[in-house]
Design a protein around this motif. Sequence first.
Motif, PDB file in Angstrom:
ATOM      1  N   MET A 284       0.897  -1.203  -0.071  1.00  0.00           N
ATOM      2  CA  MET A 284       0.063  -0.087  -0.080  1.00  0.00           C
ATOM      3  C   MET A 284       0.976   1.244   0.156  1.00  0.00           C
ATOM      4  N   ILE A 285       0.535   2.219  -0.834  1.00  0.00           N
ATOM      5  CA  ILE A 285       1.206   3.488  -0.753  1.00  0.00           C
ATOM      6  C   ILE A 285      -0.007   4.522  -0.600  1.00  0.00           C
ATOM      7  N   GLU A 286       0.479   5.396   0.666  1.00  0.00           N
ATOM      8  CA  GLU A 286      -0.582   6.517   0.881  1.00  0.00           C
ATOM      9  C   GLU A 286      -0.104   7.794   0.190  1.00  0.00           C
ATOM     10  N   ILE A 287      -1.022   8.750  -0.217  1.00  0.00           N
ATOM     11  CA  ILE A 287      -0.678   9.984  -0.518  1.00  0.00           C
ATOM     12  C   ILE A 287      -1.826  10.920   0.525  1.00  0.00           C
ATOM     13  N   LEU A 288      -0.807  11.524   1.100  1.00  0.00           N
ATOM     14  CA  LEU A 288      -1.771  12.428   2.110  1.00  0.00           C
ATOM     15  C   LEU A 288      -2.245  13.491   1.764  1.00  0.00           C
ATOM     16  N   SER A 289      -3.284  13.997   2.319  1.00  0.00           N
ATOM     17  CA  SER A 289      -4.044  15.378   1.964  1.00  0.00           C
ATOM     18  C   SER A 289      -3.223  16.446   2.571  1.00  0.00           C
ATOM     19  N   PRO A 290      -3.432  17.652   2.452  1.00  0.00           N
ATOM     20  CA  PRO A 290      -2.913  18.775   3.211  1.00  0.00           C
ATOM     21  C   PRO A 290      -3.164  18.598   4.603  1.00  0.00           C
ATOM     22  N   THR A 291      -4.355  18.379   5.096  1.00  0.00           N
ATOM     23  CA  THR A 291      -4.648  18.291   6.448  1.00  0.00           C
ATOM     24  C   THR A 291      -3.786  17.278   7.143  1.00  0.00           C
ATOM     25  N   GLU A 292      -3.844  16.063   6.490  1.00  0.00           N
ATOM     26  CA  GLU A 292      -2.972  15.009   6.914  1.00  0.00           C
ATOM     27  C   GLU A 292      -1.722  15.235   6.966  1.00  0.00           C
ATOM     28  N   LEU A 293      -1.156  15.987   5.958  1.00  0.00           N
ATOM     29  CA  LEU A 293       0.416  16.466   6.265  1.00  0.00           C
ATOM     30  C   LEU A 293       0.520  17.310   7.334  1.00  0.00           C
ATOM     31  N   GLN A 294      -0.294  18.149   7.669  1.00  0.00           N
ATOM     32  CA  GLN A 294      -0.161  19.052   8.923  1.00  0.00           C
ATOM     33  C   GLN A 294      -0.006  17.885  10.086  1.00  0.00           C
ATOM     34  N   ARG A 295      -0.981  16.948  10.219  1.00  0.00           N
ATOM     35  CA  ARG A 295      -0.704  16.007  11.293  1.00  0.00           C
ATOM     36  C   ARG A 295       0.406  15.330  11.236  1.00  0.00           C
ATOM     37  N   ALA A 296       0.907  15.081  10.015  1.00  0.00           N
ATOM     38  CA  ALA A 296       2.178  14.410  10.049  1.00  0.00           C
ATOM     39  C   ALA A 296       3.441  15.402  10.692  1.00  0.00           C
ATOM     40  N   GLU A 297       3.241  16.612  10.320  1.00  0.00           N
ATOM     41  CA  GLU A 297       4.369  17.337  11.015  1.00  0.00           C
ATOM     42  C   GLU A 297       4.395  17.160  12.581  1.00  0.00           C
ATOM     43  N   ALA A 298       3.298  17.103  13.282  1.00  0.00           N
ATOM     44  CA  ALA A 298       3.101  16.977  14.706  1.00  0.00           C
ATOM     45  C   ALA A 298       3.766  15.721  14.873  1.00  0.00           C
ATOM     46  N   SER A 299       3.306  14.702  14.201  1.00  0.00           N
ATOM     47  CA  SER A 299       4.129  13.291  14.357  1.00  0.00           C
ATOM     48  C   SER A 299       5.684  13.399  14.406  1.00  0.00           C
ATOM     49  N   GLY A 300       6.113  14.118  13.308  1.00  0.00           N
ATOM     50  CA  GLY A 300       7.607  14.196  13.167  1.00  0.00           C
ATOM     51  C   GLY A 300       8.206  14.917  14.228  1.00  0.00           C
ATOM     52  N   SER A 301       7.637  16.033  14.873  1.00  0.00           N
ATOM     53  CA  SER A 301       7.942  16.809  15.976  1.00  0.00           C
ATOM     54  C   SER A 301       8.142  15.863  17.252  1.00  0.00           C
ATOM     55  N   PHE A 302       7.053  15.235  17.454  1.00  0.00           N
ATOM     56  CA  PHE A 302       7.148  14.243  18.579  1.00  0.00           C
ATOM     57  C   PHE A 302       8.248  13.282  18.528  1.00  0.00           C
ATOM     58  N   VAL A 303       8.445  12.564  17.464  1.00  0.00           N
ATOM     59  CA  VAL A 303       9.563  11.728  17.165  1.00  0.00           C
ATOM     60  C   VAL A 303      10.886  12.365  17.446  1.00  0.00           C
ATOM     61  N   ALA A 304      10.975  13.424  16.826  1.00  0.00           N
ATOM     62  CA  ALA A 304      12.200  14.216  17.239  1.00  0.00           C
ATOM     63  C   ALA A 304      12.614  14.524  18.577  1.00  0.00           C
ATOM     64  N   HIS A 305      11.360  14.961  19.309  1.00  0.00           N
ATOM     65  CA  HIS A 305      11.494  15.228  20.714  1.00  0.00           C
ATOM     66  C   HIS A 305      11.855  14.011  21.532  1.00  0.00           C
ATOM     67  N   VAL A 306      11.441  13.071  21.270  1.00  0.00           N
ATOM     68  CA  VAL A 306      11.671  11.828  21.953  1.00  0.00           C
ATOM     69  C   VAL A 306      13.208  11.682  21.685  1.00  0.00           C
ATOM     70  N   LEU A 307      13.738  11.469  20.684  1.00  0.00           N
ATOM     71  CA  LEU A 307      14.950  11.056  20.380  1.00  0.00           C
ATOM     72  C   LEU A 307      16.055  12.142  21.118  1.00  0.00           C
ATOM     73  N   ARG A 308      15.772  13.505  20.836  1.00  0.00           N
ATOM     74  CA  ARG A 308      16.599  14.222  21.498  1.00  0.00           C
ATOM     75  C   ARG A 308      16.520  14.084  22.995  1.00  0.00           C
ATOM     76  N   THR A 309      15.385  13.723  23.557  1.00  0.00           N
ATOM     77  CA  THR A 309      15.155  13.645  25.186  1.00  0.00           C
ATOM     78  C   THR A 309      16.114  12.089  25.684  1.00  0.00           C
ATOM     79  N   LEU A 310      15.932  11.184  25.082  1.00  0.00           N
ATOM     80  CA  LEU A 310      16.362   9.861  25.339  1.00  0.00           C
ATOM     81  C   LEU A 310      17.970   9.876  24.966  1.00  0.00           C
ATOM     82  N   ARG A 311      18.354  10.632  23.731  1.00  0.00           N
ATOM     83  CA  ARG A 311      19.914  10.536  23.298  1.00  0.00           C
ATOM     84  C   ARG A 311      20.629  11.261  24.665  1.00  0.00           C
TER      85      ARG A 311
END
Length: 258
Positions: free
Chosen positions: A1-28
């Motif tokens: 499956m290949i998903e193409i995200l809508s503009p609204t979904e891409l905004q949520r993806a930015e929140a996901s990316g920020s969270f993952v980056a925050h967790v890695l910074r914290t744990l590192r």
Amino acid sequence: MIEILSPTELQRAEASGSFVAHVLRTLRAEAKTGTNLLEIDDHARRLIAEAGAVSCYVDYAPSFGRGPFGHYICTSVNDAVLHGLPHDYALQDGDLLTLDFAASVEGIVADAAVSFIVGEPASAGTSAEDARMIAATERALEAGIHAAQPGAKVGDISAAIGAVLGAAGYPINTEFGGHGVGSTMHQDPHISNTGRPGRGFRLRPGLLLAIEPWVMADTAELVTDADGWTLRSATGARTAHSEHTIAITDAGPKVLTA
């Protein structure tokens, strides 16, 4: 499956990316000499719960693993490179640790990994080679991201990554590589860490990709631990792994996990 995200979904993806980056910074920052891998895993669990996010790993049970994974982050040490199962081990000076973390926020997944040396280097020679290997994966990641332009093809990303890793002298394994993400962690297209340009799926705005160059110092062969998950270099050589989730946009690739 290949998903193409809508503009609204891409905004949520930015929140996901920020969270993952925050967790890695914290744990590192917390991964010091004497820190137990299980402590890192438990802190990842707490950060996920506090954010109202969803773990991509704890119930993960693909055909190649002995699932479910049962933990919240991959902790790969020294000769371990992928899917490192957290266990009762206190980090030592000079350990080369890779943290690989994926989570879903509001239904969209982001995935990233970082390799670094813990505490004081074990020896000058080992430290220099570790730093060189980590830097090679980081340069390959940058090259792969730069190649991920709208209208380009997956093979262009693979070729860019492979050119950097090959020039640095590292053997390249093609069993595991980058992948699409979206509502789930692992989707098509598969992104090999070497390949031929101009081949494969054409990149479109709205596509999310996890690009992840990784190498082992002197081999392309993996072996699996008795835990059924942790993948190590067949020779016992040390390893490195760098990963970002990016979004393909009309203006070019956008890193979500920086």
